[in-house]
Design an enzyme around this catalytic site. Structure first.
Site, PDB file in Angstrom:
ATOM      1  N   SER A 138       0.837  -1.199   0.000  1.00 55.30           N
ATOM      2  CA  SER A 138       0.000   0.000   0.000  1.00 55.30           C
ATOM      3  C   SER A 138       0.869   1.244   0.000  1.00 55.30           C
ATOM      4  O   SER A 138       2.051   1.196   0.356  1.00 55.30           O
ATOM      5  CB  SER A 138      -0.889   0.003   1.250  1.00 55.30           C
ATOM      6  OG  SER A 138      -1.536   1.239   1.441  1.00 55.30           O
ATOM      7  N   TYR A 179      -2.938  -0.082  10.217  1.00 59.07           N
ATOM      8  CA  TYR A 179      -2.950  -0.479   8.802  1.00 59.07           C
ATOM      9  C   TYR A 179      -1.655  -0.063   8.112  1.00 59.07           C
ATOM     10  O   TYR A 179      -1.066  -0.839   7.349  1.00 59.07           O
ATOM     11  CB  TYR A 179      -4.153   0.137   8.098  1.00 59.07           C
ATOM     12  CG  TYR A 179      -4.305  -0.289   6.655  1.00 59.07           C
ATOM     13  CD1 TYR A 179      -4.699  -1.587   6.336  1.00 59.07           C
ATOM     14  CD2 TYR A 179      -4.071   0.604   5.622  1.00 59.07           C
ATOM     15  CE1 TYR A 179      -4.852  -1.980   5.012  1.00 59.07           C
ATOM     16  CE2 TYR A 179      -4.221   0.222   4.298  1.00 59.07           C
ATOM     17  CZ  TYR A 179      -4.609  -1.067   4.001  1.00 59.07           C
ATOM     18  OH  TYR A 179      -4.761  -1.456   2.676  1.00 59.07           O
TER      19      TYR A 179
END
Length: 281
Positions: free
Chosen positions: A164, A177
């Site tokens: 990500s 996250y």
């Protein structure tokens, strides 16, 4: 049908995609099937992957859907045995399962702006943080432990992880996250090194910001204008737009094609409209 970005032939390859019950990884599974692969679509949501498999079979492609918990080694091994029986040994593993959780997310970007009633850094729940790290990191490591055995035995194969933008520079509000995806990038490099002598390559893609049904309300106001957070993202993106999910497929196909990327391993490829390249100035 998805519009395939490259004329890559995966005929005869067995591709295992975790998280295939979602739109993003479902499209990845569909793309591999259209490119000739025998696809095993795995997800905790059995109904979703069974539906995907039925649709692809109706279109003349090869796909089987399996209920799988990426955090349960015994359940994964049971699915592994099913895949071996139905399709054969795994050639390509796409570790697509992942995600965030509200219990591990703050309401405010900066502590000094926190208001009464908001969830701050000090209110983050251990259960949520634990869940996010397990889902993203262990949910990548455990399927690899199970399905990479097939690759080691035949001295060839590909592992493709999903990292990500958060792995490069963490976004505000989502510390768990961001940290978990940084761990996925690190694991990608570790696996690439560990398996280098076995003929296995391991790479990752790092998607930029995509618009989905899950985040649409966070990115756009009811009148269609960008929210304040969305505007920050677009202002920090040189191409000035969000990434389309179909734009991930070219990088996916390239990195898992042994002819095109035979010397590429341990790479995390940003597909982000330039976000990771821009300093803000």
């Amino acid at each position: 049908m998805v519009n395939l970005p490259l004329n890559v032939d995966f005929t005869g390859k067995v591709v295992v995609v975790t998280g295939a019950g979602g739109v993003l990884c479902g499209d990845m599974a569909r793309a591999y099937a259209q490119a000739g692969a025998k696809v095993a679509a795995l997800d905790l949501n059995e109904e979703a992957v069974k539906k995907l498999a039925a649709e692809l079979k109706a279109e003349g492609f090869i796909c089987e859907g399996y209920k799988a918990n990426v955090l349960d080694p015994e359940a994964l091994e049971a699915v592994h045995q099913q895949v071996l029986s139905d399709l054969g040994p795994c050639d390509i593993l796409v570790n697509g399962a992942g995600g965030n959780n509200p219990r591990a997310t703050t309401d405010n970007e900066y502590q000094h702006e926190a208001k009464a009633g908001q969830k701050t850094f000090f209110d983050l729940e251990l259960s949520g943080i634990d869940f996010v790290f397990k889902l993203n990191y262990q949910g990548t490591l455990l399927p690899t432990q199970v399905f990479a055995k097939d690759m080691v035995a035949r001295k060839s194969g590909n592992i493709l992880n999903i990292s990500s933008m958060n792995a490069y520079i963490p976004l505000t509000k989502i510390p768990a996250y961001s940290g978990a995806k940084a761990a996925v990038s690190n694991l990608t490099q570790w696996l690439a090194t560990h398996f280098a002598g076995t003929g296995i390559r391991c790479n990752a893609i790092a998607p930029g910001f995509l618009v989905s049904n899950q985040n649409r309300a966070l990115l756009f106001n009811e009148d269609g204008t960008p929210t304040a957070r969305s505007a920050k993202i677009l202002n920090g993106t040189p191409m000035g737009r969000f990434v389309d999910s179909a734009e991930l497929l070219g990088g996916l196909f390239f990195l898992t094609d042994d002819r095109a990327a035979s010397a590429i391993t341990g790479v995390v490829l940003p597909i982000d409209c330039g976000f990771s390249a821009y300093s803000g100035v």
